[in-house]
Scaffold this motif. Structure first.
Motif, mmCIF file in Angstrom:
data_model
loop_
_atom_site.group_PDB
_atom_site.id
_atom_site.type_symbol
_atom_site.label_atom_id
_atom_site.label_comp_id
_atom_site.label_asym_id
_atom_site.label_seq_id
_atom_site.Cartn_x
_atom_site.Cartn_y
_atom_site.Cartn_z
ATOM 1 N N ASP A 96 56.609 -7.304 -24.379
ATOM 2 C CA ASP A 96 55.722 -8.431 -24.692
ATOM 3 C C ASP A 96 54.264 -8.138 -24.370
ATOM 4 O O ASP A 96 53.373 -8.872 -24.807
ATOM 5 N N LEU A 97 54.001 -7.092 -23.615
ATOM 6 C CA LEU A 97 52.636 -6.797 -23.217
ATOM 7 C C LEU A 97 51.727 -6.611 -24.430
ATOM 8 O O LEU A 97 50.572 -7.047 -24.435
ATOM 9 N N ALA A 98 52.228 -5.966 -25.466
ATOM 10 C CA ALA A 98 51.406 -5.668 -26.640
ATOM 11 C C ALA A 98 50.938 -6.932 -27.353
ATOM 12 O O ALA A 98 49.950 -6.893 -28.087
ATOM 13 N N ALA A 99 51.631 -8.035 -27.150
ATOM 14 C CA ALA A 99 51.276 -9.272 -27.848
ATOM 15 C C ALA A 99 50.338 -10.156 -27.044
ATOM 16 O O ALA A 99 49.923 -11.213 -27.527
ATOM 17 N N THR A 100 49.986 -9.768 -25.831
ATOM 18 C CA THR A 100 49.126 -10.609 -24.998
ATOM 19 C C THR A 100 47.665 -10.394 -25.368
ATOM 20 O O THR A 100 47.287 -9.336 -25.877
ATOM 21 N N PRO A 101 46.796 -11.392 -25.157
ATOM 22 C CA PRO A 101 45.376 -11.228 -25.467
ATOM 23 C C PRO A 101 44.781 -10.034 -24.730
ATOM 24 O O PRO A 101 45.140 -9.745 -23.586
ATOM 25 N N SER A 102 43.879 -9.345 -25.372
ATOM 26 C CA SER A 102 43.354 -8.097 -24.812
ATOM 27 C C SER A 102 42.215 -8.302 -23.830
ATOM 28 O O SER A 102 41.869 -7.374 -23.095
ATOM 29 N N VAL A 103 41.607 -9.482 -23.802
ATOM 30 C CA VAL A 103 40.466 -9.738 -22.927
ATOM 31 C C VAL A 103 40.755 -10.958 -22.062
ATOM 32 O O VAL A 103 41.142 -12.013 -22.576
ATOM 33 N N CYS A 104 40.590 -10.816 -20.759
ATOM 34 C CA CYS A 104 40.795 -11.919 -19.830
ATOM 35 C C CYS A 104 39.591 -11.978 -18.897
ATOM 36 O O CYS A 104 39.324 -11.023 -18.153
ATOM 37 N N LEU A 105 38.851 -13.086 -18.956
ATOM 38 C CA LEU A 105 37.611 -13.231 -18.215
ATOM 39 C C LEU A 105 37.713 -14.413 -17.264
ATOM 40 O O LEU A 105 38.212 -15.471 -17.646
ATOM 41 N N PHE A 106 37.210 -14.231 -16.051
ATOM 42 C CA PHE A 106 37.177 -15.348 -15.102
ATOM 43 C C PHE A 106 35.949 -16.190 -15.380
ATOM 44 O O PHE A 106 34.824 -15.689 -15.402
ATOM 45 N N GLU A 107 36.177 -17.477 -15.596
ATOM 46 C CA GLU A 107 35.091 -18.405 -15.868
ATOM 47 C C GLU A 107 34.613 -19.026 -14.564
ATOM 48 O O GLU A 107 35.307 -19.838 -13.948
ATOM 49 N N MET A 108 33.424 -18.623 -14.131
ATOM 50 C CA MET A 108 32.841 -19.179 -12.913
ATOM 51 C C MET A 108 32.403 -20.618 -13.183
ATOM 52 O O MET A 108 31.867 -20.936 -14.238
ATOM 53 N N GLY A 109 32.648 -21.478 -12.236
ATOM 54 C CA GLY A 109 32.368 -22.899 -12.437
ATOM 55 C C GLY A 109 33.602 -23.638 -12.902
ATOM 56 O O GLY A 109 33.997 -24.638 -12.309
ATOM 57 N N GLY A 110 34.256 -23.130 -13.940
ATOM 58 C CA GLY A 110 35.575 -23.646 -14.318
ATOM 59 C C GLY A 110 36.642 -23.131 -13.382
ATOM 60 O O GLY A 110 37.717 -23.721 -13.243
ATOM 61 N N ASP A 111 36.337 -21.985 -12.735
ATOM 62 C CA ASP A 111 37.207 -21.351 -11.732
ATOM 63 C C ASP A 111 38.612 -21.141 -12.272
ATOM 64 O O ASP A 111 39.603 -21.526 -11.664
ATOM 65 N N ARG A 112 38.659 -20.489 -13.406
ATOM 66 C CA ARG A 112 39.936 -20.207 -14.075
ATOM 67 C C ARG A 112 39.770 -18.939 -14.906
ATOM 68 O O ARG A 112 38.663 -18.502 -15.218
ATOM 69 N N TRP A 113 40.907 -18.335 -15.255
ATOM 70 C CA TRP A 113 40.926 -17.198 -16.160
ATOM 71 C C TRP A 113 41.021 -17.709 -17.590
ATOM 72 O O TRP A 113 41.803 -18.612 -17.883
ATOM 73 N N ARG A 114 40.217 -17.109 -18.459
ATOM 74 C CA ARG A 114 40.270 -17.443 -19.877
ATOM 75 C C ARG A 114 40.656 -16.199 -20.662
ATOM 76 O O ARG A 114 40.189 -15.100 -20.405
ATOM 77 N N GLN A 115 41.529 -16.394 -21.644
ATOM 78 C CA GLN A 115 42.017 -15.282 -22.443
ATOM 79 C C GLN A 115 41.380 -15.320 -23.834
ATOM 80 O O GLN A 115 41.204 -16.384 -24.433
ATOM 81 N N PHE A 116 41.061 -14.129 -24.346
ATOM 82 C CA PHE A 116 40.434 -13.979 -25.649
ATOM 83 C C PHE A 116 41.125 -12.858 -26.414
ATOM 84 O O PHE A 116 41.627 -11.908 -25.808
ATOM 85 N N SER A 117 41.107 -12.954 -27.714
ATOM 86 C CA SER A 117 41.679 -11.881 -28.521
ATOM 87 C C SER A 117 40.721 -10.709 -28.648
ATOM 88 O O SER A 117 41.104 -9.616 -29.074
ATOM 89 N N HIS A 118 39.440 -10.927 -28.299
ATOM 90 C CA HIS A 118 38.423 -9.883 -28.401
ATOM 91 C C HIS A 118 37.268 -10.255 -27.477
ATOM 92 O O HIS A 118 37.201 -11.371 -26.954
ATOM 93 N N TRP A 119 36.359 -9.324 -27.277
ATOM 94 C CA TRP A 119 35.171 -9.613 -26.485
ATOM 95 C C TRP A 119 34.386 -10.726 -27.160
ATOM 96 O O TRP A 119 34.129 -10.667 -28.365
ATOM 97 N N PRO A 120 33.993 -11.779 -26.422
ATOM 98 C CA PRO A 120 33.321 -12.918 -27.055
ATOM 99 C C PRO A 120 32.027 -12.502 -27.766
ATOM 100 O O PRO A 120 31.176 -11.818 -27.190
ATOM 101 N N GLN A 121 31.924 -12.920 -29.013
ATOM 102 C CA GLN A 121 30.723 -12.677 -29.802
ATOM 103 C C GLN A 121 30.319 -13.993 -30.445
ATOM 104 O O GLN A 121 30.794 -14.356 -31.520
ATOM 105 N N VAL A 122 29.464 -14.713 -29.753
ATOM 106 C CA VAL A 122 29.039 -16.040 -30.173
ATOM 107 C C VAL A 122 27.576 -15.959 -30.607
ATOM 108 O O VAL A 122 26.762 -15.308 -29.950
#
Length: 558
Positions: free
Chosen positions: A322-348
């Motif tokens: 199942d590892l291959a199906a998990t999101p490739s990017v996981c970033l800690f959101e400071m202030g929200g104090d949680r981990w956020r998962q992304f399919s790619h590096w955020p490009q906003v």
């Protein structure tokens, strides 16, 4: 990719020490931790220069913990460190020594021939050097906090020497060299200098203690090569022909985050294997919930040991499909104090915040403004401020100072040589993830000057906590337009409604970075006595619209 692992647990045999010989007949020593069970196991290898008993336990679980998960764990002293033979030269032998060590580890008793590598900082770089040699037994790595490009990601930031981090590390390694040689006089002098960095000498980048007791220190070379050249090219890992699964690990307040991100993007764009990226709210060490003066909550406690077990279980034991199906990017959101998962590096698409003031942004914190509206020419004047090398703006937290992290910088923002631009209280919560940029129109009365840009959160109680920063050294040219682009450390944070954004601008951040003397001198020749007072002007009108560009917006979990 979550932190849970279903690996069988083993008891662990008593530590053993084994030696190998490199191709040029240098003995390298390693401690080995093995499961107390029959059968063969994959190898986890760490190569490091600080004495193998430490085993990077400043951030990782002890090797016994990894061995208990069914791995043969090898912690090796690199050439010239610990009890290994040879002369230690920064990164000089790590390609061939790494290749030889991987081949040796793959043939150890109870090894199944599959090798993975883990470690952070220098230990992360040894993985990249070993990978460069393409040893057939090396199947996966987990490089953490690596300055992939030694010049741009480790020693210098946009042309400015990272003084505190580089000098402190140089003194540490030099002290260890003195200890191994039994030179007590040199060791005590260097140890004393490590506790109180010699930053007040005629040339702060060339302290006497290092010149006298460590004439062969790498730091002399770093200072002597302030531009990218063959020296840096020769030491930077070449992974252009390498493709391995890599678990990339970084910290928002780590000085080498750009290196992690550079490596991740490069591998992601061409790799046929998994490339996962995790970035926590940490400085270089430790990796815990409290960073500087902020507590980011229980989720900020490091999940990395469990993540690495899952990573290596998948690649070395061929478990956990199942590892291959998990999101490739996981970033800690400071202030929200949680981990956020992304399919790619955020490009906003970045949102601009325009700078404006009546010209008093350095004297009145209500004067400088950050606004999403077009700059109004009415009552809008450039900000003039003076950098005095006698009292440079001090560094406080961030990614380049020691200690790193988030601190209340409200007192610093009261200085007249720090310009502050603050938004109105936010009407709604905003989330920011990705890369931040500041575009300033600036002139100065000196051929060379520095700019430091810091983005902070201003709370209703008046406290101001830094979130990310950037620094650059600028040499004015005759045809200079005055526009200077400062890339800030990538980040991920959330601000609640009622809080404000602030951009602080200064011309120094000492001792995190060396003070610019005001002329185009190499770091090795910039004498404190000759440093100039510099007057700078920041413009923010319609023709010269200085702005902060933020990647604002929720990125939906994929």
């Amino acid at each position: 990719m979550n932190a849970k692992s279903q690996t069988q647990r083993f008891s662990v045999r008593a530590q053993q020490t084994r030696s190998m010989f490199t191709r040029d007949r240098i003995r390298l020593d390693a401690d080995i931790y093995a499961p107390d069970a029959a059968g063969e196991f994959p190898v986890l290898l760490m190569r490091q220069p600080y004495g193998r008993a430490i085993a990077s336990t400043v951030v990782y679980a002890h090797p016994i913990w990894y061995a208990a998960h069914g791995y043969l764990v090898v912690i090796q002293d690199v050439r010239g460190r610990g009890t290994s033979e040879g002369d230690f030269r920064l990164f000089e032998h790590e390609v061939t020594d790494g290749e030889d060590t991987v081949a040796w580890a793959a043939q150890l008793p109870q090894s199944n021939g599959q090798v993975g590598m883990y470690g952070f900082s220098y230990q992360g770089m040894t993985q990249l050097y070993a990978a460069q040699a393409k040893p057939t037994a090396l199947k996966a790595i987990a490089p953490a906090m690596v300055g992939y490009n030694l010049y741009e990601d480790w020693a210098y930031e946009n042309g400015a020497l990272l003084l505190q981090a580089g000098l402190g590390w140089a003194i540490q390694l030099a002290a260890e060299t003195a200890r191994l040689k039994g030179d007590e006089i040199a060791y005590e002098a260097l140890f004393k200098a490590s506790r109180n960095l010699p930053l007040s000498e005629p040339i702060p980048t060339c302290p006497e203690v290092l010149k006298h007791h460590a004439p062969d220190s790498f730091f002399h070379d770093w200072v002597a090569h302030p531009q990218w050249d063959d020296y840096w090219q020769s030491l930077t890992p070449d992974l252009s022909q390498i493709d391995l699964p890599m678990l990339h690990i970084g910290g928002w307040f780590d000085p080498y985050l750009w290196g992690n991100l550079r490596l991740f993007k490069q591998m992601r764009d061409r790799s046929q294997h998994l490339q996962h990226l995790w970035i926590g709210p940490w400085g270089h060490i430790p990796w815990g919930r409290k960073v500087g003066q902020r507590d980011f909550g229980p989720e900020a406690n490091t999940p990395i040991d469990r993540l690495q077990i899952r990573w290596f279980d998948h690649h070395l034991k061929h478990s956990d499909p199942d590892l291959a199906a998990t999101p490739s990017v996981c970033l800690f959101e400071m202030g929200g104090d949680r981990w956020r998962q992304f399919s790619h590096w955020p490009q906003v698409t970045p949102t601009p915040y325009w700078l404006s003031s009546t010209g008093l942004a350095g004297l009145d914190q209500t004067d400088g403004r950050l606004t999403q509206a077009v700059v109004d020419e009415t009552d809008n004047s450039p900000d003039t401020f003076v950098h005095d090398p006698w009292r440079p703006v001090p560094s406080l937290g961030g990614h380049a100072a020691n200690p790193a992290g988030s601190f209340d910088r409200s007192a610093l923002d009261c200085r007249s040589d720090v310009l502050t631009y603050t938004s109105e209280p936010l009407a709604t919560s905003i989330a920011i993830a990705g890369e931040i940029q500041v575009e300033l129109y600036c002139t100065a009365d000196a051929p060379s000057f520095d700019l430091c840009a810091i983005v902070s959160e201003v709370r209703p109680d008046g406290s101001v906590y830094n979130l990310t920063q950037g620094y650059c050294r600028h040499h004015q040219a005759q045809a200079d337009s005055g526009q200077i682009i400062i890339p800030l450390q990538p980040t991920c944070f959330r601000l609640p409604s009622g809080h404000c954004l602030r951009l602080s601008i200064s011309a120094a951040c000492f001792p995190a970075y060396s003070v610019n003397p005001g002329f185009m001198a190499d770091p090795a020749t910039g004498r404190t006595m000759n440093a100039k007072i510099i007057t700078l002007v920041i413009y923010h009108d319609r023709d010269r619209p200085s702005k902060l560009k933020l990647p604002i917006g929720e990125v939906v979990r994929q």
